[in-house]
Design an enzyme around this catalytic site. Structure first.
Site, short mmCIF file in Angstrom:
data_model
loop_
_atom_site.label_atom_id
_atom_site.label_comp_id
_atom_site.label_asym_id
_atom_site.label_seq_id
_atom_site.Cartn_x
_atom_site.Cartn_y
_atom_site.Cartn_z
N ASN A 183 0.82 -1.20 0.00
CA ASN A 183 0.00 0.00 0.00
C ASN A 183 0.86 1.26 0.00
OD1 ASN A 183 -2.36 1.63 0.14
ND2 ASN A 183 -3.38 0.04 1.36
N HIS A 215 24.18 0.33 11.43
CA HIS A 215 25.53 0.80 11.73
C HIS A 215 25.99 0.19 13.06
CE1 HIS A 215 24.96 3.85 8.62
NE2 HIS A 215 23.80 4.13 9.18
N GLY A 273 -0.56 -1.47 9.18
CA GLY A 273 -0.10 -0.11 8.92
C GLY A 273 0.98 0.35 9.89
N ALA A 317 -0.60 -3.48 13.51
CA ALA A 317 -0.27 -2.11 13.12
C ALA A 317 0.61 -1.43 14.17
CB ALA A 317 -1.55 -1.30 12.92
N ARG A 345 -0.43 -14.73 19.94
CA ARG A 345 -1.10 -16.03 19.89
C ARG A 345 -0.80 -16.70 18.56
NH1 ARG A 345 -5.67 -15.94 16.62
NH2 ARG A 345 -6.54 -13.88 16.16
#
Length: 200
Positions: free
Chosen positions: A83, A113, A151, A169, A192
């Site tokens: 997306n 790094h 997201g 998310a 779970r």
């Protein structure tokens, strides 16, 4: 070893070596073209993605805007949906399996790094050298078949997410996540199994 070989081997390397700057310049040109195309011009978009990525299966959708570093180190399977507003720093390989959903604002990083400042800095560095002032390392990321990343998920270098797993998310994935589970949080942890079994 060349700087490219060091990079792909997960060793410290100079990310300002000319080969990487060439990769970035080519990638920026392809991304500028890709991100400017209207939504409906899917054949042109697919053509550009095949030039950008190291390999790509069928039925791949990448919403715009999309950003990546080299493109060539990304390998996508079939039925992959990425997306809008995702950033993939593919200094090493990012391998995404089949039937994968990646939501908006997901960030996948392969570059890192050294933690120790003395190891991180290039001690004989000077501005005229063209080299980067600090050491970089890149570690591959693997996203298994059937995964769904929600997201705003952030995946750190060297991570493997097992097949069929769902990442909630906003999670920051700092360690490997096994297959067929739901995991979430910062740091991301297994909540779970997909079959409903609670994790301890």
């Amino acid at each position: 070893m060349t700087e490219l070989e060091k990079c792909l081997a997960g060793e410290l390397y100079d990310c300002h070596n000319p080969i990487f700057l060439d990769y970035k310049n080519r990638t920026r040109e392809l991304l500028a073209s890709y991100n400017s195309l209207p939504y409906g011009r899917k054949q042109e978009k697919t053509h550009l993605l095949r030039q950008l990525f190291g390999s790509m299966g069928t039925n791949v959708s990448v919403a715009t805007p999309f950003l990546c570093d080299y493109g060539r180190n990304m390998h996508l399977g079939n039925n992959v949906s990425i997306n809008m507003n995702c950033t993939f720093v593919d200094c090493n390989e990012i391998r995404i399996g089949n039937n994968v959903l990646i939501a908006s604002n997901v960030q996948i990083y392969t570059a890192t790094h050294p933690i120790d400042l003395e190891e991180r800095l290039v001690h004989d560095w000077n501005p005229e050298s063209g080299a980067y002032f600090c050491h970089t390392r890149a570690l591959p990321v693997r996203i298994g078949n059937g995964c769904w990343l929600g997201g705003g998920v952030i995946v750190l270098p060297g991570i493997t997410i097992g097949e069929g797993t769902v990442i909630g998310a906003g999670s920051v994935v700092t360690r490997n996540i096994p297959s067929h589970c739901v995991a979430a949080g910062n740091p991301c942890r297994v909540i779970r199994n997909i079959n409903g079994t609670q994790q301890q």
